[in-house]
Design a protein around this motif. Structure first.
Motif, PDB file in Angstrom:
ATOM      1  N   PHE A  11       0.828  -1.137   0.078  1.00  0.00           N
ATOM      2  CA  PHE A  11       0.074  -0.053   0.140  1.00  0.00           C
ATOM      3  C   PHE A  11       0.842   1.280  -0.156  1.00  0.00           C
ATOM      4  CE2 PHE A  11      -3.208  -2.857   2.427  1.00  0.00           C
ATOM      5  CZ  PHE A  11      -3.632  -3.494   1.129  1.00  0.00           C
ATOM      6  N   LYS A  12       1.913   1.058   0.620  1.00  0.00           N
ATOM      7  CA  LYS A  12       2.869   2.366   0.803  1.00  0.00           C
ATOM      8  C   LYS A  12       3.306   2.532  -0.799  1.00  0.00           C
ATOM      9  CE  LYS A  12       7.206   4.173   2.574  1.00  0.00           C
ATOM     10  NZ  LYS A  12       8.490   3.713   3.409  1.00  0.00           N
ATOM     11  N   ALA A  13       3.731   1.511  -1.615  1.00  0.00           N
ATOM     12  CA  ALA A  13       4.258   1.659  -3.010  1.00  0.00           C
ATOM     13  C   ALA A  13       3.152   2.385  -4.011  1.00  0.00           C
ATOM     14  CB  ALA A  13       4.500   0.366  -3.464  1.00  0.00           C
ATOM     15  N   ALA A  14       1.764   1.899  -3.513  1.00  0.00           N
ATOM     16  CA  ALA A  14       0.702   2.107  -4.330  1.00  0.00           C
ATOM     17  C   ALA A  14       0.023   3.728  -3.794  1.00  0.00           C
ATOM     18  CB  ALA A  14      -0.415   1.364  -4.291  1.00  0.00           C
ATOM     19  N   LYS A  15       0.684   4.293  -3.026  1.00  0.00           N
ATOM     20  CA  LYS A  15       0.272   5.636  -2.342  1.00  0.00           C
ATOM     21  C   LYS A  15      -1.070   5.512  -1.626  1.00  0.00           C
ATOM     22  CE  LYS A  15       4.105   7.198  -4.066  1.00  0.00           C
ATOM     23  NZ  LYS A  15       5.286   7.346  -3.176  1.00  0.00           N
ATOM     24  N   ILE A  16      -1.396   4.435  -1.019  1.00  0.00           N
ATOM     25  CA  ILE A  16      -2.433   4.200  -0.438  1.00  0.00           C
ATOM     26  C   ILE A  16      -2.473   4.725   1.118  1.00  0.00           C
ATOM     27  CG2 ILE A  16      -4.498   2.476   0.337  1.00  0.00           C
ATOM     28  CD1 ILE A  16      -3.720   0.773  -2.083  1.00  0.00           C
ATOM     29  N   ALA A  17      -3.251   5.457   1.534  1.00  0.00           N
ATOM     30  CA  ALA A  17      -3.252   6.100   2.922  1.00  0.00           C
ATOM     31  C   ALA A  17      -3.700   5.157   3.923  1.00  0.00           C
ATOM     32  CB  ALA A  17      -3.903   7.557   2.751  1.00  0.00           C
ATOM     33  N   THR A  18      -4.806   4.674   3.718  1.00  0.00           N
ATOM     34  CA  THR A  18      -5.528   3.839   4.788  1.00  0.00           C
ATOM     35  C   THR A  18      -6.190   2.790   4.118  1.00  0.00           C
ATOM     36  OG1 THR A  18      -7.503   5.393   4.620  1.00  0.00           O
ATOM     37  CG2 THR A  18      -5.896   5.866   6.263  1.00  0.00           C
ATOM     38  N   TRP A  19      -6.495   1.791   4.743  1.00  0.00           N
ATOM     39  CA  TRP A  19      -7.265   0.519   4.290  1.00  0.00           C
ATOM     40  C   TRP A  19      -7.679  -0.116   5.432  1.00  0.00           C
ATOM     41  CZ3 TRP A  19      -2.125   1.610   4.371  1.00  0.00           C
ATOM     42  CH2 TRP A  19      -1.141   1.043   5.606  1.00  0.00           C
ATOM     43  N   THR A  20      -8.611  -1.184   5.151  1.00  0.00           N
ATOM     44  CA  THR A  20      -9.371  -1.915   5.946  1.00  0.00           C
ATOM     45  C   THR A  20      -9.113  -3.458   5.523  1.00  0.00           C
ATOM     46  OG1 THR A  20     -10.978  -0.225   6.628  1.00  0.00           O
ATOM     47  CG2 THR A  20     -11.321  -2.432   7.027  1.00  0.00           C
ATOM     48  N   ARG A  21      -8.725  -4.313   6.567  1.00  0.00           N
ATOM     49  CA  ARG A  21      -8.473  -5.761   6.332  1.00  0.00           C
ATOM     50  C   ARG A  21     -10.157  -6.007   6.518  1.00  0.00           C
ATOM     51  NH1 ARG A  21      -7.692 -10.931   8.406  1.00  0.00           N
ATOM     52  NH2 ARG A  21      -6.097 -12.084   7.250  1.00  0.00           N
ATOM     53  N   VAL A  22     -10.598  -6.716   5.475  1.00  0.00           N
ATOM     54  CA  VAL A  22     -12.084  -7.220   5.397  1.00  0.00           C
ATOM     55  C   VAL A  22     -12.211  -8.770   5.981  1.00  0.00           C
ATOM     56  CG1 VAL A  22     -13.976  -7.665   3.718  1.00  0.00           C
ATOM     57  CG2 VAL A  22     -12.598  -5.555   3.394  1.00  0.00           C
ATOM     58  N   ASP A  23     -11.182  -9.362   5.351  1.00  0.00           N
ATOM     59  CA  ASP A  23     -11.435 -10.851   5.605  1.00  0.00           C
ATOM     60  C   ASP A  23      -9.922 -11.481   5.456  1.00  0.00           C
ATOM     61  OD1 ASP A  23     -12.343 -13.153   6.741  1.00  0.00           O
ATOM     62  OD2 ASP A  23     -14.020 -13.339   5.265  1.00  0.00           O
ATOM     63  N   GLY A  24      -9.705 -12.691   5.853  1.00  0.00           N
ATOM     64  CA  GLY A  24      -8.627 -13.549   5.565  1.00  0.00           C
ATOM     65  C   GLY A  24      -9.091 -14.162   4.343  1.00  0.00           C
TER      66      GLY A  24
END
Length: 971
Positions: A308-321
């Motif tokens: 996500f750092k490489a893709a410039k994504i600031a925040t995210w949520t883990r939806v599921d395994g």
């Protein structure tokens, strides 16, 4: 004795002093003298073999790993060949008959490359020249360099069977290599397979691991989305839970150009994966990122933050395994071309880790070994052909046909072409590029052209490593057993080559070039199997033996096939890997001259060889190709022992490079200092490790050489006119001579053992120390007065000359393999009619010379001597005395300190006119007093009996007796 140039008034006694005399010069003049010695030797090697065979000597075989016939020798060649010469000469010295046939590797790309350059300079392309003309040009080029290198090796002093050298391009040799190839063909170990191999587009050929070197390279990196499209039935419930959000599996690769060849995605069964939803992007960026809020991405949990750092994504949520097993994806370019409309399955692979990337591996079975294996392991057989031999996409590749992965012509030859950039642009257009970057990493290059290589699927010929053979296991098992039965010097070499053989893939032996030994066989077009016909093989061998490899390419198929229909068979045009060529050298160089195989000539050898000796890189090269060839055809390695040496660096420990200007040219060293200096450098280094060389190091070597030369020169002068009538028996020897004989016994034992174990450093360093410490600093210094001033028949002088004779005999033998020119000069100076020093064996050293008690005594003497010398040196600096003979020191110490002096003349040991030993105190102390006696006009000793002989009132009694002897002889 002091310098006789300052004698007191009266008779000049200098003519009565027995000063050393020798024509052996202090300065070696090696650059001029060594060529004369080489000429005097003539065919030294042949003479040595003849002599040893007449003596019934045991046979020792060193098999030569062939250097490449391409250019002047460099310092690595000099190190390697000199070490081999140490082995050859030392085995002769130890009483063996030694078989050593120098050879050359002549086929392959380096020479082919040079000839292509020559034609390009003439404005011709390689394909504009007939194969026959091209191969002849290669042959002539190699032949020229063989002669150049041969002369350069001879100038180094290398002895060997030069008149019968071997070369892999000789017609009989090419036939022998084909015969070895046929053994694999006929045993069923050979097969044609289509699999990714390291391919050099610049050279248009496959390469083996041994032909690869790694350099730092900056590659583009991409994170690519593969949209999930479906799943197997047992995974349907998981898929339904997130299908509405169009999730994508994310891969990461440093080879964007391989994306068109993608057929699967590999995952690690033990890696934890998650489905993540993007909630916000970084702001204030200079470009618009390719991800956006709401995107759902599947990555390894451990690597999610990095992705996500490489893709410039600031925040995210883990939806599921997520369990990736059974998922199927669309190709990331499917939206742009129906040519990519196939399904991309997720396959479990043990090679996948979560150390870097995304935890998923983009799998292109035509462009990676792991990719190929995992693709095959899951039951897939079709391997796409994406890139042609010139490093360009085939025309059938959608969107990219004809684009170059690697440039192969013009100024950009060896550079990556437009393929990477074009693939990334199409991924952006398709909306499947998540991020991109750059990475500096180690990348494989051809060690010949220095150009990058690629993994490329191509039909090649392989020898199976793991197919059970008729008698005893697989080729891999045979090879591992052979490694365990081999002695390695140093021992660490065993683990190194064993690890390589344990993990190596099948042996790739085919190359798509012109200059080499052919895979001379026919393949049935219907079955795809090689033709097994002994008569066809025999005709092939006869033709190659008569006309070389050209006969295979030039003569019609019918000449070989006989009654077989030429239309049914494919004539293989590939050539053998040059490592296969050199892997066969044992067969045509050793086995053909083994009396066990019927040889009756005067150049006997035996198979297997006693020793192979090469650089440590040959664990994956020549050592291994010989191991596999011998194990595959004869069930064992063609050697009993392997010795490896490191690589030569400059004085700062950096790799030598012409561009850096930090190379050391052996020809320059020889021209300026002589080959013996270069040879002594080799002897002094720890060859098992990487060594250093340069002007300063060579100057240190020159200093060591001078010590050796001056020692030999002193011996020659001191031994002038010595004959056996002067020899003194051991039971009449003074203690000092007994000590020196004991040291000779010790050194003889150690030198022999060191030579047997190839520890050349353990020959030269102890001998150097012996020359400096035992001889120059002790023995010569003590016995100088006796040699110069005693009458010739005096027991002490006879003892000294007898021992010096024994020292000379052994020094010139011990050092003969290492500095043969200097020892030859010394030997022939003293014994001009007794043949070459090189033909000698080490003289037997009597066991009764061993005298530990005398060694212990002189260890005690020297501990006191060091203290006395220090005091005398201080008195000289303070101008209390002019020299040691002006002194009559009083030495005080505990009784135990003087016990070793019992039976010795302490003044003689201290080189003073006299000495008083006093018992007392806990430590040795010295008071330097002047000798209060007249000075002898001949020896300069200040002793009480000066003037005691009325005929010679200026001399001591000893000197008067010596001059009387002189005068009587003069009349």
């Amino acid at each position: 004795m002091a310098d006789a140039s300052d004698t007191p008034a009266g008779r000049d006694y200098r003519e009565t002093v027995f000063l050393p005399e020798t024509p052996f010069p202090m300065r070696g003049g090696l650059p001029q003298k060594e060529p004369q010695i080489i000429e005097q030797w003539g065919d030294l090697y042949a003479a040595l073999r003849k002599q040893r065979q007449a003596e019934g000597a045991p046979l020792y075989v060193l098999h030569d790993g062939p250097p490449y016939a391409n250019g002047d020798i460099h310092i690595g060649h000099a190190l390697n060949k000199t070490l081999k010469d140490f082995v050859v000469r030392s085995r002769f010295l130890l009483g063996h008959d030694v078989d050593y046939v120098p050879g050359w590797d002549c086929h392959g790309l380096p020479i082919e490359w040079k000839i292509e350059e020559r034609y390009r300079a003439q404005g011709k392309r390689k394909d504009e020249v007939s194969k026959a003309e091209f191969r002849q040009a290669c042959r002539e080029y190699a032949a020229g360099w063989i002669e150049v290198q041969k002369a350069q090796f001879k100038r180094l002093g290398i002895v060997g069977d030069w008149d019968n050298r071997y070369a892999t391009m000789d017609f009989p040799t090419e036939a022998a290599i084909v015969a070895e190839f046929h053994k694999f063909k006929n045993s069923g170990q050979l097969y044609r397979g289509s699999k990714p191999v390291m391919w050099s587009p610049v050279e248009r050929t496959a390469l083996a691991d041994a032909e690869i070197e790694y350099h730092d390279h900056v590659s583009p990196t991409v994170w690519v989305k593969f949209p999930v499209t479906g799943a197997t039935d047992d995974h349907a419930d998981d898929l339904l839970a997130f299908r509405h959000s169009n999730p994508s599996v994310v891969i990461w690769t440093t080879t964007p150009w391989t994306i068109p060849a993608n057929r699967a995605i590999s995952y690690g069964p033990d890696i934890a994966y998650g489905l993540y939803e993007v909630t916000a992007m970084e702001t204030g960026l200079e470009f618009e990122p390719w991800a956006k809020p709401g995107d759902r991405l599947i990555v390894a949990d451990k690597l999610a933050e990095d992705v996500f750092k490489a893709a410039k994504i600031a925040t995210w949520t883990r939806v599921d395994g997520i369990n990736p097993s059974g998922l199927e994806c669309a190709h990331p370019l499917a939206a742009l071309s129906t040519g990519y409309g196939y399904s991309v399955p997720l396959l479990a692979g043990d090679h996948v880790t979560d150390d870097a990337g995304t935890g998923f591996v983009h799998t292109a079975p035509g462009h990676g070994a792991d990719d190929f294996e995992v693709w095959k392991a899951h039951g897939h057989h079709e391997v796409p052909d994406t890139v042609d031999p010139d490093g360009a996409y085939y025309d059938h590749v959608p969107l990219f046909g004809g684009l170059k992965v690697l440039e192969t012509e013009g100024k950009k030859t060896g550079k990556f072409g437009p393929a990477n950039g074009a693939v990334m642009e199409k991924l952006i257009e398709a909306g499947t590029l998540l991020a991109r970057g750059r990475l500096e990493h180690s990348y494989p290059h051809s060690w010949r052209s220095k150009a990058p290589v690629i993994f490329r699927n191509t039909p090649q010929w392989f020898i199976r490593m793991d197919q059970p053979l008729k008698d005893d296991g697989t080729l891999r098992e045979r090879a591992l057993a052979a490694i365990d039965a081999t002695a390695f010097h140093p021992a660490a070499g065993k683990n190194r080559i064993r690890t390589m053989v344990e993990s190596r893939p099948d042996w790739l032996i085919s190359r798509q070039r012109a200059w080499g030994t052919p895979l001379a066989m026919f393949v049935d077009k219907e079955t795809g199997q090689p033709l097994h016909d002994a008569e066809v093989d025999a005709r092939i061998l006869a033709a190659v033996r008569e006309g070389g490899a050209d006969a295979w390419f030039d003569r019609p198929d019918a000449d070989f096939l006989g009654a077989h229909d030429p239309n049914r068979y494919e004539k293989i045009q590939d050539i053998l890997d040059v490592w296969f060529d050199s892997g066969c050298t044992h067969a045509f160089t050793l086995e053909t001259r083994d009396p066990a195989h019927g040889y009756t000539g005067d150049r006997p050898s035996h198979w297997p060889a006693d020793l192979y000796l090469e650089g440590s890189d040959q664990h994956r090269g020549w050592f291994q190709s010989n191991l596999l060839e011998g194990s595959g055809t004869r069930g064992r390695a063609p050697y009993d022992a392997v010795l490896t040496h490191g690589f030569t660096q400059d004085e700062n420990g950096e790799k030598m490079s012409k561009s850096k200007g930090n190379t050391t040219d052996p020809a320059v060293v020889i021209k300026e200092s002589g080959a013996d200096i270069l040879r002594l450098w080799v002897a002094l280094v720890d060859y098992a490790e990487d060594q250093r060389i340069g002007k300063q190091i060579l100057q240190t070597t020159v200093d060591a050489y001078r010590k050796l030369r001056n020692t030999v020169r002193y011996l020659l002068g001191a031994l002038a006119d010595f004959d056996e009538a002067e020899r003194l028996p051991l039971d009449q020897m003074p203690p000092l001579e007994r000590f020196v004989l004991h040291r000779l016994w010790e050194l003889d034992r150690d030198v022999r053992a060191a030579y047997r174990d190839y520890r050349f450093q353990d020959v030269v360093r102890p001998v150097l120390e012996f020359c400096s410490n035992d001889l120059s600093a002790l023995y010569f210094d003590i016995r100088k007065d006796s040699l110069y001033c005693d009458r010739p028949d005096a027991i002490r002088r006879r003892a000294a000359r007898t021992v010096m004779h024994e020292v000379f005999l052994r020094l010139t033998a011990w050092l003969a393999p290492l500095t043969p020119f200097t020892m030859e000069e010394a030997w022939t100076t003293r014994f001009p009619d007794q043949g070459s020093n090189c033909a000698r064996v080490i003289p037997e050293t009597p066991d009764d010379w061993r005298n530990p008690a005398e060694a212990e005594r002189w260890a005690g003497v020297q501990s006191v001597l060091e203290i006395v010398n220090e005091a005398l040196e201080g008195a000289r600096r303070d101008k209390i005395i002019g020299g040691a003979l002006d002194a009559w020191p009083v030495v005080t110490g505990p009784a135990g300190a003087f016990a070793p002096f019992e039976g010795l003349d302490a003044a003689e040991v201290f080189r003073t006119s006299g000495v008083e030993l006093r018992t007392g105190g806990d430590a040795v102390t010295v008071e330097v007093r002047l000798a209060d006696h007249p000075k002898c006009a001949r020896s300069w000793r200040r002793v009480p009996d000066v003037g005691s002989d009325p005929d010679y009132p200026e001399l001591s009694a000893r000197d008067a007796d010596a001059v009387r002897f002189w005068d009587a002889r003069a009349t």
